[in-house]
Design a protein around this motif. Structure first.
Motif, PDB file in Angstrom:
ATOM      1  N   ILE A   1      55.007  31.087  13.206  1.00  0.00           N
ATOM      2  CA  ILE A   1      55.408  30.086  12.223  1.00  0.00           C
ATOM      3  C   ILE A   1      54.201  29.738  11.361  1.00  0.00           C
ATOM      4  O   ILE A   1      53.133  29.428  11.890  1.00  0.00           O
ATOM      5  CB  ILE A   1      55.955  28.831  12.924  1.00  0.00           C
ATOM      6  CG1 ILE A   1      57.249  29.186  13.679  1.00  0.00           C
ATOM      7  CG2 ILE A   1      56.207  27.710  11.923  1.00  0.00           C
ATOM      8  CD1 ILE A   1      57.806  28.070  14.523  1.00  0.00           C
ATOM      9  N   PRO A   2      54.330  29.787  10.044  1.00  0.00           N
ATOM     10  CA  PRO A   2      53.208  29.433   9.168  1.00  0.00           C
ATOM     11  C   PRO A   2      52.753  27.992   9.405  1.00  0.00           C
ATOM     12  O   PRO A   2      53.535  27.137   9.848  1.00  0.00           O
ATOM     13  CB  PRO A   2      53.781  29.597   7.761  1.00  0.00           C
ATOM     14  CG  PRO A   2      54.977  30.478   7.928  1.00  0.00           C
ATOM     15  CD  PRO A   2      55.522  30.196   9.291  1.00  0.00           C
ATOM     16  N   SER A   3      51.498  27.728   9.121  1.00  0.00           N
ATOM     17  CA  SER A   3      50.934  26.391   9.287  1.00  0.00           C
ATOM     18  C   SER A   3      50.346  25.898   7.971  1.00  0.00           C
ATOM     19  O   SER A   3      50.087  26.681   7.056  1.00  0.00           O
ATOM     20  CB  SER A   3      49.836  26.400  10.358  1.00  0.00           C
ATOM     21  OG  SER A   3      50.368  26.706  11.633  1.00  0.00           O
ATOM     22  N   VAL A   4      50.151  24.603   7.895  1.00  0.00           N
ATOM     23  CA  VAL A   4      49.519  23.989   6.729  1.00  0.00           C
ATOM     24  C   VAL A   4      48.368  23.122   7.227  1.00  0.00           C
ATOM     25  O   VAL A   4      48.442  22.535   8.313  1.00  0.00           O
ATOM     26  CB  VAL A   4      50.534  23.138   5.937  1.00  0.00           C
ATOM     27  CG1 VAL A   4      51.054  21.973   6.759  1.00  0.00           C
ATOM     28  CG2 VAL A   4      49.934  22.643   4.633  1.00  0.00           C
ATOM     29  N   GLN A   5      47.295  23.058   6.450  1.00  0.00           N
ATOM     30  CA  GLN A   5      46.154  22.232   6.812  1.00  0.00           C
ATOM     31  C   GLN A   5      46.327  20.856   6.195  1.00  0.00           C
ATOM     32  O   GLN A   5      46.372  20.717   4.973  1.00  0.00           O
ATOM     33  CB  GLN A   5      44.848  22.866   6.324  1.00  0.00           C
ATOM     34  CG  GLN A   5      43.614  22.370   7.066  1.00  0.00           C
ATOM     35  CD  GLN A   5      43.587  22.780   8.534  1.00  0.00           C
ATOM     36  OE1 GLN A   5      43.755  23.935   8.859  1.00  0.00           O
ATOM     37  NE2 GLN A   5      43.382  21.806   9.421  1.00  0.00           N
ATOM     38  N   LEU A   6      46.443  19.845   7.016  1.00  0.00           N
ATOM     39  CA  LEU A   6      46.596  18.487   6.531  1.00  0.00           C
ATOM     40  C   LEU A   6      45.251  17.909   6.132  1.00  0.00           C
ATOM     41  O   LEU A   6      44.216  18.240   6.712  1.00  0.00           O
ATOM     42  CB  LEU A   6      47.216  17.595   7.607  1.00  0.00           C
ATOM     43  CG  LEU A   6      48.594  17.975   8.138  1.00  0.00           C
ATOM     44  CD1 LEU A   6      49.022  16.985   9.207  1.00  0.00           C
ATOM     45  CD2 LEU A   6      49.617  18.032   7.014  1.00  0.00           C
ATOM     46  N   LYS A   7      45.284  17.014   5.175  1.00  0.00           N
ATOM     47  CA  LYS A   7      44.072  16.325   4.744  1.00  0.00           C
ATOM     48  C   LYS A   7      43.522  15.484   5.899  1.00  0.00           C
ATOM     49  O   LYS A   7      44.256  14.690   6.506  1.00  0.00           O
ATOM     50  CB  LYS A   7      44.411  15.409   3.569  1.00  0.00           C
ATOM     51  CG  LYS A   7      43.328  15.287   2.531  1.00  0.00           C
ATOM     52  CD  LYS A   7      43.866  14.517   1.336  1.00  0.00           C
ATOM     53  CE  LYS A   7      42.884  14.581   0.190  1.00  0.00           C
ATOM     54  NZ  LYS A   7      43.405  13.853  -0.995  1.00  0.00           N
TER      55      LYS A   7
ATOM     56  N   ALA B   1      45.720  22.748  12.301  1.00  0.00           N
ATOM     57  CA  ALA B   1      46.760  23.134  11.362  1.00  0.00           C
ATOM     58  C   ALA B   1      48.134  22.729  11.908  1.00  0.00           C
ATOM     59  O   ALA B   1      48.380  22.784  13.115  1.00  0.00           O
ATOM     60  CB  ALA B   1      46.718  24.630  11.112  1.00  0.00           C
ATOM     61  N   MET B   2      49.025  22.334  11.006  1.00  0.00           N
ATOM     62  CA  MET B   2      50.351  21.870  11.396  1.00  0.00           C
ATOM     63  C   MET B   2      51.404  22.940  11.145  1.00  0.00           C
ATOM     64  O   MET B   2      51.593  23.358  10.003  1.00  0.00           O
ATOM     65  CB  MET B   2      50.712  20.611  10.600  1.00  0.00           C
ATOM     66  CG  MET B   2      52.029  19.984  11.019  1.00  0.00           C
ATOM     67  SD  MET B   2      52.470  18.541  10.005  1.00  0.00           S
ATOM     68  CE  MET B   2      53.397  19.344   8.684  1.00  0.00           C
ATOM     69  N   PRO B   3      52.107  23.424  12.180  1.00  0.00           N
ATOM     70  CA  PRO B   3      53.209  24.376  11.967  1.00  0.00           C
ATOM     71  C   PRO B   3      54.288  23.768  11.070  1.00  0.00           C
ATOM     72  O   PRO B   3      54.661  22.606  11.237  1.00  0.00           O
ATOM     73  CB  PRO B   3      53.735  24.623  13.382  1.00  0.00           C
ATOM     74  CG  PRO B   3      52.576  24.304  14.282  1.00  0.00           C
ATOM     75  CD  PRO B   3      51.877  23.160  13.613  1.00  0.00           C
ATOM     76  N   THR B   4      54.791  24.554  10.130  1.00  0.00           N
ATOM     77  CA  THR B   4      55.673  24.003   9.093  1.00  0.00           C
ATOM     78  C   THR B   4      57.158  24.035   9.442  1.00  0.00           C
ATOM     79  O   THR B   4      57.951  23.409   8.756  1.00  0.00           O
ATOM     80  CB  THR B   4      55.455  24.751   7.770  1.00  0.00           C
ATOM     81  OG1 THR B   4      55.633  26.158   7.988  1.00  0.00           O
ATOM     82  CG2 THR B   4      54.054  24.505   7.227  1.00  0.00           C
TER      83      THR B   4
END
Length: 319
Positions: free
Chosen positions: A7-13, A18-21
């Motif tokens: 599952i792709p992740s995003v880097q939160l400020k 990293a947070m799985p999307t």
């Protein structure tokens, strides 16, 4: 789809992890029993989910916590650190002095030393604990936005959570947070689906570096406050038929293509897999144009949860 789904992740400020999307939600109405929820979380981990969304108000923190502990014992994950856990501050604990204790209470429920993301659930305060909704007008109060956010920052400073954010917040209320925040919200979790596109709020959050998470991507069908207008939509159904996909998958793919993360909730194993099967195909420009022409209507309002009180209606009117 195999359990090895990536599952792709995003880097939160302001958050190292990293947070799985694609996120497994745990809210249900009527509430599922402890063992059903625990079993569903374990199944979701086997399928490939690594991000779980819970809240004090859902009554799912304890079974989620037990499922996490069981998953580690069974070797489904090597450690709790492989999972991303989001929970939320309920309105009954939104007085600034109550927020750190409320976060600690959620951690006890979850059997965790920290959560990855802690959100203010709604931009309002209740002066009492409640067992049912709607609630009496006299217990509804405006949220002390700046005071509450300072307490959320304290939760992060104490290491109780890795990141902090909000849920169901409009631009005006977020601006109030940003006017005094030393740590800006990392996330705003709100309703988003093809029939409630949230374009203004989404663009605002993008400019402010606040990640957008969509709940009710299928219109919250089969819940107390939602309806079936997304999954029963004829335009989405036609696109699904031409693609060899389900209507739900088309709606989820549209949401995913907005560059947001998605909370989906199903305790059915096959549907869990279906909800992950949106990563390796795309909607055409024509598909997207058809979807973007669909009429808009909000499904979940604060008034539908707490009652049509003046403070509540004012918040619902904000965008």
């Amino acid at each position: 789809m195999a359990a090895t789904t990536t599952i792709p992740s995003v880097q939160l400020k302001g958050c190292e992890k990293a947070m799985p999307t694609l996120i497994m939600g745990t809210a249900s109405y009527p509430p599922s029993d402890f063992e059903t929820t625990k079993a569903a979380i374990l199944e979701a981990i086997k399928v490939g989910y690594r991000h779980f969304d819970t809240a004090f108000a859902y009554g799912s923190e304890k079974p989620v916590g037990e499922a996490i502990a069981e998953a580690v014992r069974l070797g489904l994950v090597r450690s709790r650190d492989e999972l991303f856990i989001t929970t939320k501050l309920w309105c009954s604990f939104a007085e600034p002095s109550q927020i750190v204790p409320a976060c600690k209470m959620s951690l006890r429920n979850l059997q965790l030393d920290y959560v990855d993301l802690y959100l203010i659930h709604w931009p309002i305060r209740l002066t009492e604990m409640i067992s049912k909704t709607p609630v009496a007008r006299e217990i509804v109060r405006p949220l002390d936005v700046k005071g509450a956010w300072a307490a959320m920052e304290e939760c992060k400073k104490l290491g109780l959570t890795k990141a902090i954010g909000v849920s169901n917040f409009a631009t005006k209320t977020i601006e109030e947070i940003l006017s005094s925040a030393t740590v800006p919200p990392a996330v705003n979790q709100v309703e988003l689906n093809p029939l409630w596109r949230q374009e203004k709020l989404k663009e605002f959050c993008k400019k402010k570096g606040i990640h957008f998470t969509a709940y009710s991507p299928l219109g919250a069908n089969n819940t107390k406050w939602g309806d079936n207008r997304v999954v029963d939509n004829e335009v989405l159904a036609e696109i699904a038929k031409s693609r060899g996909k389900t209507t739900a998958q088309v709606a989820l793919r549209w949401v995913y293509e907005q560059g947001v993360s998605i909370v989906t909730k199903s305790f059915n194993k096959e549907r869990m897999k279906e909800n992950l099967d949106i990563l390796d195909w795309y909607l055409s420009e024509e598909d997207t144009e058809k979807i973007n022409q669909l009429p808009q209507r909000k499904g979940t309002t604060l008034a539908s949860v707490l009652g049509p009180h003046d403070i509540v209606l004012e918040l619902d009117a904000l965008v």
